[in-house]
Design an enzyme around this catalytic site. Structure first.
Site, PDB file in Angstrom:
ATOM      1  N   HIS A  43       1.255  -1.110   0.265  1.00  0.00           N
ATOM      2  CA  HIS A  43       0.134  -0.075  -0.110  1.00  0.00           C
ATOM      3  C   HIS A  43       0.825   1.152  -0.147  1.00  0.00           C
ATOM      4  O   HIS A  43       0.451   2.579   0.595  1.00  0.00           O
ATOM      5  CB  HIS A  43      -1.055   0.259   1.613  1.00  0.00           C
ATOM      6  CG  HIS A  43      -2.439  -0.793   1.106  1.00  0.00           C
ATOM      7  ND1 HIS A  43      -3.575  -0.860   0.784  1.00  0.00           N
ATOM      8  CD2 HIS A  43      -2.546  -2.110   1.738  1.00  0.00           C
ATOM      9  CE1 HIS A  43      -3.837  -1.667   0.231  1.00  0.00           C
ATOM     10  NE2 HIS A  43      -3.251  -3.026   0.743  1.00  0.00           N
ATOM     11  N   GLY A 138      -7.758 -14.051  -6.373  1.00  0.00           N
ATOM     12  CA  GLY A 138      -8.473 -13.617  -5.688  1.00  0.00           C
ATOM     13  C   GLY A 138      -7.968 -14.132  -4.431  1.00  0.00           C
ATOM     14  O   GLY A 138      -7.955 -13.763  -3.130  1.00  0.00           O
ATOM     15  N   GLY A 140      -4.632 -12.072  -3.959  1.00  0.00           N
ATOM     16  CA  GLY A 140      -2.926 -11.280  -3.504  1.00  0.00           C
ATOM     17  C   GLY A 140      -1.866 -11.783  -4.329  1.00  0.00           C
ATOM     18  O   GLY A 140      -1.095 -11.003  -4.074  1.00  0.00           O
ATOM     19  N   SER A 143      -3.469 -11.604 -10.311  1.00  0.00           N
ATOM     20  CA  SER A 143      -3.986 -12.267 -11.961  1.00  0.00           C
ATOM     21  C   SER A 143      -4.190 -11.639 -12.616  1.00  0.00           C
ATOM     22  O   SER A 143      -4.378 -11.316 -13.880  1.00  0.00           O
ATOM     23  CB  SER A 143      -5.081 -12.973 -11.526  1.00  0.00           C
ATOM     24  OG  SER A 143      -6.184 -12.895 -10.725  1.00  0.00           O
ATOM     25  N   ASP A 195       1.776  -3.723  -9.625  1.00  0.00           N
ATOM     26  CA  ASP A 195       1.451  -5.147 -10.055  1.00  0.00           C
ATOM     27  C   ASP A 195       1.946  -5.129 -11.642  1.00  0.00           C
ATOM     28  O   ASP A 195       2.503  -6.375 -11.967  1.00  0.00           O
ATOM     29  CB  ASP A 195      -0.350  -5.607  -9.980  1.00  0.00           C
ATOM     30  CG  ASP A 195      -0.240  -6.002  -8.234  1.00  0.00           C
ATOM     31  OD1 ASP A 195       1.010  -5.648  -7.324  1.00  0.00           O
ATOM     32  OD2 ASP A 195      -1.668  -5.669  -7.926  1.00  0.00           O
ATOM     33  N   TYR A 250     -10.568  -0.865  -0.637  1.00  0.00           N
ATOM     34  CA  TYR A 250      -9.198  -0.632  -0.985  1.00  0.00           C
ATOM     35  C   TYR A 250      -9.375   0.907  -1.720  1.00  0.00           C
ATOM     36  O   TYR A 250      -8.281   1.455  -0.868  1.00  0.00           O
ATOM     37  CB  TYR A 250      -9.102  -1.277  -2.131  1.00  0.00           C
ATOM     38  CG  TYR A 250      -7.551  -0.802  -2.724  1.00  0.00           C
ATOM     39  CD1 TYR A 250      -6.417  -1.547  -2.571  1.00  0.00           C
ATOM     40  CD2 TYR A 250      -7.469   0.060  -3.693  1.00  0.00           C
ATOM     41  CE1 TYR A 250      -5.742  -1.517  -3.759  1.00  0.00           C
ATOM     42  CE2 TYR A 250      -6.236  -0.024  -5.232  1.00  0.00           C
ATOM     43  CZ  TYR A 250      -5.249  -0.990  -4.552  1.00  0.00           C
ATOM     44  OH  TYR A 250      -4.689  -0.232  -5.372  1.00  0.00           O
TER      45      TYR A 250
END
Length: 417
Positions: A43, A138, A140, A143, A195, A250
């Site tokens: 984060h 799902g 983390g 994907s 990511d 989020y």
């Protein structure tokens, strides 16, 4: 592992589209892109901070035909995935709306739209593609970024970019920006760039210390030399839990970081994001502006996590496994107490790992509220740790899956010859 994904994608392509399809005159293309584990730096990317991810061997393969065509030509696109049941059809244009029935397809559509400005004003894409992925959904492990990056590399092949262009630093950064923008604008997820960046830019054997503001990055090896004998491994543990709260929380965290930045900028006008703030700034804001409560805790996490990330990169590079593990443990405590994105199941797995002999450190990885943990452990202790985690976690009424990983290669063109 990748060979099996390619076979599955080929088989699905043939069973879905047959030998005759809308782009049968076009050559076949194939691309793969990995999921990722974030070693530390959680984060922090959407506040321009530092992250330290690595690519994993689990990947998405994109296989199919495609072409750049005139907008006046037939331009139906079709996509299908081993993780879905239906073939999804659409036309790539700026008027394309996200699908409410096949949400996975939005990641593909969004990326295609981002590449439209690179084509001529009267051009668009037509393609028929099959996807195969073994990146857990799902959990983390990104994907979605894996799917986006594989799509992007496929489209770059369709656009006839050569491999020296595709693998150059400039294009890796540009690709990450396009994929992030697709997720932000088309899929409605206010994610940072980590990511997509690691999925496309990773190199085997290296973690990447990424500056999410400048997008400069440094490859971080595990240890000072390839011959270092005591190199640990990473064990990733999927809790098999994903609390729906995470989807709504989020964007809340993103806004809280913006609120913290606005307050801190009043004590130091050089602060444009939490990346710029220090603990001294936070203390000043507490005294002068009454910074407290939730916003204070969010700022404390991000500011301290940025420092931990830079320090962890130095520790890994020098082979100081104990120091790196200590920083991982501190990171998890911060995510649990200050950023409040952990959950009971993840805390259980982390505590179990931290208590096991041979473990240097363990923490939650990913956005939170479930998903996975990552543990730095002595190589000879890894199998024992996996058995211990599975046995003890089962006592809580849950089952987990574990795998050993090391830094893997980022997105590539797959040679079909």
């Amino acid at each position: 592992m990748l060979r099996e994904q390619i076979k599955q994608a080929k088989d699905l392509f043939r069973s879905s589209y047959g030998d005759r399809n809308a782009t049968s005159d076009s050559p076949l293309y194939c691309a793969s892109a990995p999921g990722r584990v974030n070693f530390i730096g959680e984060h922090t990317d959407y506040t321009g901070g530092f992250v330290l991810p690595l690519a994993i061997a689990h990947a998405t393969v994109c296989y199919g035909t495609g072409a750049v065509v005139s907008k006046s030509a037939p331009r139906r696109c079709r996509i299908v995935s081993t993780n879905a049941t239906d073939v999804v059809e659409f036309e790539v244009s700026n008027d394309l709306a996200p699908s409410t029935l096949n949400r996975w397809a939005n990641y593909v559509m969004g990326v295609a739209i981002q590449y439209l400005p690179s084509l001529g004003p009267d051009e668009t894409f037509v393609f028929e593609v099959a996807f195969s992925s073994n990146v857990p959904i799902g959990s983390g492990l990104s994907s979605s970024a894996s799917l986006e990056t594989a799509t992007a590399i496929f489209l770059e092949q369709v656009m006839k970019l050569n491999e020296s262009q595709m693998y150059g630093k400039e294009q890796k950064i540009n690709r990450a920006k396009l994929c992030q923008r697709a997720e932000n604008t088309f899929c409605g997820v206010p994610c940072g760039i980590m990511d997509q960046f690691i999925s496309g830019a990773a190199r085997g054997g290296k973690l990447l210390l990424i500056d999410c503001r400048s997008l400069d990055y440094k490859e971080i090896p595990l240890g000072s030399s390839d011959e270092q004998e005591d190199k640990p491994v990473l064990v990733v543990t999927d809790s098999k839990v994903k609390h729906c709260l995470g989807d709504s929380e989020y964007p809340v965290r993103v806004q809280q970081c913006k609120d913290a930045t606005a307050i801190l900028s009043k004590v130091n006008d050089c602060i444009k994001s939490l990346r710029d703030a220090t603990i001294v700034d936070i203390e000043a804001a507490k005294k002068k502006l009454g910074l407290e409560g939730t916003i204070l805790k969010r700022a404390l996490h991000v500011v301290s996590e940025n420092k931990r990330t830079v320090d962890a990169a130095a520790a890994l590079e020098s082979g100081d496994w104990k120091a790196a593990g200590k920083l991982m443990n501190e990171s998890h405590s911060s995510m649990k107490e200050d950023y409040e994105v952990s959950c009971k199941e993840i805390d259980t797995l982390v505590a179990l790992a931290q208590s096991f002999d041979g473990v240097y450190g363990s923490r939650m990885t990913g956005g939170g509220f479930g998903g996975c943990t990552v543990t730095l452990v002595k190589k000879e202790a890894a199998n024992g740790l996996i058995g211990y985690l599975k046995e003890e976690y089962k006592k809580t009424g849950q089952e987990c899956e574990c795998f050993v990983t090391s830094p893997s290669q980022g997105g590539v063109v797959v040679d079909l010859d």
